[in-house]
Design an enzyme around this catalytic site. Structure first.
Site, mmCIF file in Angstrom:
data_model
loop_
_atom_site.group_PDB
_atom_site.id
_atom_site.type_symbol
_atom_site.label_atom_id
_atom_site.label_comp_id
_atom_site.label_asym_id
_atom_site.label_seq_id
_atom_site.Cartn_x
_atom_site.Cartn_y
_atom_site.Cartn_z
ATOM 1 N N THR A 93 0.834 -1.204 0.000
ATOM 2 C CA THR A 93 0.000 0.000 0.000
ATOM 3 C C THR A 93 0.868 1.254 0.000
ATOM 4 O O THR A 93 0.632 2.184 -0.782
ATOM 5 C CB THR A 93 -0.937 -0.001 1.228
ATOM 6 N N ASN A 116 -5.037 -9.259 -8.241
ATOM 7 C CA ASN A 116 -5.118 -10.026 -7.003
ATOM 8 C C ASN A 116 -6.409 -10.819 -6.860
ATOM 9 O O ASN A 116 -6.462 -11.785 -6.122
ATOM 10 C CB ASN A 116 -4.950 -9.097 -5.793
ATOM 11 N N GLN A 145 1.262 -9.136 -6.383
ATOM 12 C CA GLN A 145 0.821 -10.524 -6.556
ATOM 13 C C GLN A 145 1.765 -11.329 -7.435
ATOM 14 O O GLN A 145 1.820 -12.547 -7.329
ATOM 15 C CB GLN A 145 -0.586 -10.566 -7.175
ATOM 16 N N SER A 195 5.438 -6.548 -1.887
ATOM 17 C CA SER A 195 5.133 -6.626 -0.458
ATOM 18 C C SER A 195 5.545 -7.997 0.066
ATOM 19 O O SER A 195 5.142 -9.030 -0.484
ATOM 20 C CB SER A 195 3.635 -6.414 -0.262
ATOM 21 N N HIS A 245 4.796 -9.893 2.676
ATOM 22 C CA HIS A 245 3.888 -10.909 3.239
ATOM 23 C C HIS A 245 3.117 -11.687 2.177
ATOM 24 O O HIS A 245 2.437 -12.657 2.480
ATOM 25 C CB HIS A 245 2.941 -10.289 4.279
ATOM 26 N N THR A 295 13.228 5.408 10.794
ATOM 27 C CA THR A 295 14.198 4.355 11.129
ATOM 28 C C THR A 295 13.783 3.044 10.473
ATOM 29 O O THR A 295 12.602 2.691 10.489
ATOM 30 C CB THR A 295 14.267 4.185 12.665
ATOM 31 N N CYS A 353 -20.845 -8.086 0.991
ATOM 32 C CA CYS A 353 -20.664 -7.987 2.440
ATOM 33 C C CYS A 353 -19.191 -8.034 2.817
ATOM 34 O O CYS A 353 -18.719 -7.260 3.630
ATOM 35 C CB CYS A 353 -21.391 -9.115 3.144
#
Ligand SMILES: *Cc1c(COP(=O)(O)O)cnc(C)c1O
Length: 390
Positions: free
Chosen positions: A72, A151, A179, A199, A201, A237, A324
């Site tokens: 992000t 994604n 991705q 990214s 993760h 940092t 939802c």
């Protein structure tokens, strides 16, 4: 109960070697890389080693690699950074309708500040036409931002072609490769990109750390102001354990890439096959130009959330693009953009496989899925419509 995690596009478990590599940097080698004493320089050395690994993985120079807090931030830093730096040159940005929210929301934010944004349509597979990019360009265009792979539906975009075009027009190209990193070739020179986001993760590294590749000479303003870290491009940092973990995850992703892809493709194709045996379902995205680990389907006459929760009850963890779960009233913007109706979008499921997925996991899924869908179709009012056509 068996646990089957099929949501690797949302996040991945850290590789044990990544955990090992990070360990000593929490309390033992806790130095600040900006400090000139020994413990600081030990940390600095670790950060720079990670930077070299990332640079090598994308054919970049270490000086072109900026560590961030994740995908992000990388997307925000790339888009806002170029927009603000080139304000005098132009105010037009080209993107697509199917980008990640980190890109779309950033563009919408800039739009409120007076920037002009073109949101390109995609075809039924989710592919952006490079000719559309060309047609959208004006003498005010400063940036094109198109994702490398989607994604939700896994579609791979023609970044190389768009790269050639942007180079010929002298317009910066950013790609969100969050991705695709580890699954596709993310060589920045082959892709022809000026900026690229990843990214950790999403490829078995830690959460909260990412990279923005910035091609040498690219005019960009920083998102964070403060200390002079990251060549004055990103103050704060360094997240040393995170960066060390990211470096290890990059190294493993490159070393194991062929092997991982081969396994993913087999597992993905098996997952797709499960749905071939269930009526009123279809695969979203492109049949071939898709991520090796992505299966995204519409299951008509059932609610995505209901499927998700029922599957979770039997230990199977998947994702849905229905309304939802997206936290809004609208279903997935990606599914709508490829022409899926609102009604059908509610029945979307995304199953993404990964390093720890086994054939046994898919045997179990193949056993549970048809049962869950059948039960829900019998129960739901939408199911009645379905039954009439069964
Ligand atoms: C996950 C993801 C992001 C966001 O990355 P974070 O590190 O979670 O902030 C951005 N773009 C795409 C395509 C993603 O899949």
């Amino acid at each position: 109960m068996r646990k089957v995690y099929l949501d690797y596009a949302a996040t991945t478990p850290m590789h044990p070697q990544v955990v090992d590599a990070m360990q000593s940097f929490f309390a033992e080698h806790y130095g600040n890389p900006s400090s000139l004493h020994s413990i600081g320089q030990y940390a600095e050395d670790a950060v720079e080693k990670a930077r070299v690994k990332v640079a090598n993985a994308m054919d970049a120079d270490p000086a072109e690699i900026i560590f961030t807090s994740g995908g992000t931030e990388s997307d925000n830093a790339a888009i806002k950074g170029v927009a603000y730096a080139l304000q005098k040159k132009g105010n037009h940005i080209i993107t697509s309708r199917i980008e990640h929210h980190a890109v779309l929301e950033t563009c919408q934010f800039l739009q409120k500040q007076g920037y002009e944004i073109t949101y390109l349509e995609v075809d039924k597979y989710g592919i952006v036409d490079p000719d559309d990019v060309k047609r959208a360009m004006t003498d005010k265009t400063i940036l094109v931002t198109i994702m490398h792979a989607n994604n939700e539906i896994g579609t791979i975009e023609p970044i190389e072609e768009i790269g050639v075009l942007c180079q010929s027009k002298d317009v910066y190209l950013h790609t969100d490769a969050v991705q695709s990193f580890g699954s596709l070739d993310t060589d920045v020179n082959k892709l022809g990109v000026d900026l690229l986001s990843i990214s950790a993760h999403k490829f078995y590294g830690p959460k909260g750390v990412g990279v923005l590749y910035i091609r040498k000479g690219t005019r960009i303003l920083p998102l964070l102001h403060g200390g002079g870290q990251e060549n004055n491009k990103r103050a704060s940092t360094h997240n040393v354990p995170g960066i060390v973990g990211l470096g290890k995850a990059v190294e493993l992703a490159i070393a194991e890439r062929e092997e991982r892809i081969k396994r993913y493709v087999k597992l993905r194709d098996r997952t797709i096959k499960i749905f071939e045996g269930i009526e009123h379902t279809w695969l979203n995205g492109h049949p071939e130009k898709r991520l090796p680990n992505n299966c995204n389907v519409i299951v008509q006459y059932v609610e995505g959330e209901s499927m998700l929760l029922k599957l979770d009850n039997v230990g199977i963890e998947v994702a849905t693009g229905s309304a939802c779960s997206s936290g809004s009233l609208e279903p997935s913007h990606v599914l709508l953009a490829i022409g899926i109706s609102h009604e059908d979008s509610h029945g979307s499921l995304r199953l993404t496989v990964g390093r720890l997925t086994t054939d046994q996991d898919l045997d179990y899924t193949a056993e549970q899925l048809p049962r869950v869908i059948e039960e829900l179709r019998k129960m739901s009012p939408m199911g009645k419509r379905g039954q009439a056509t069964f």
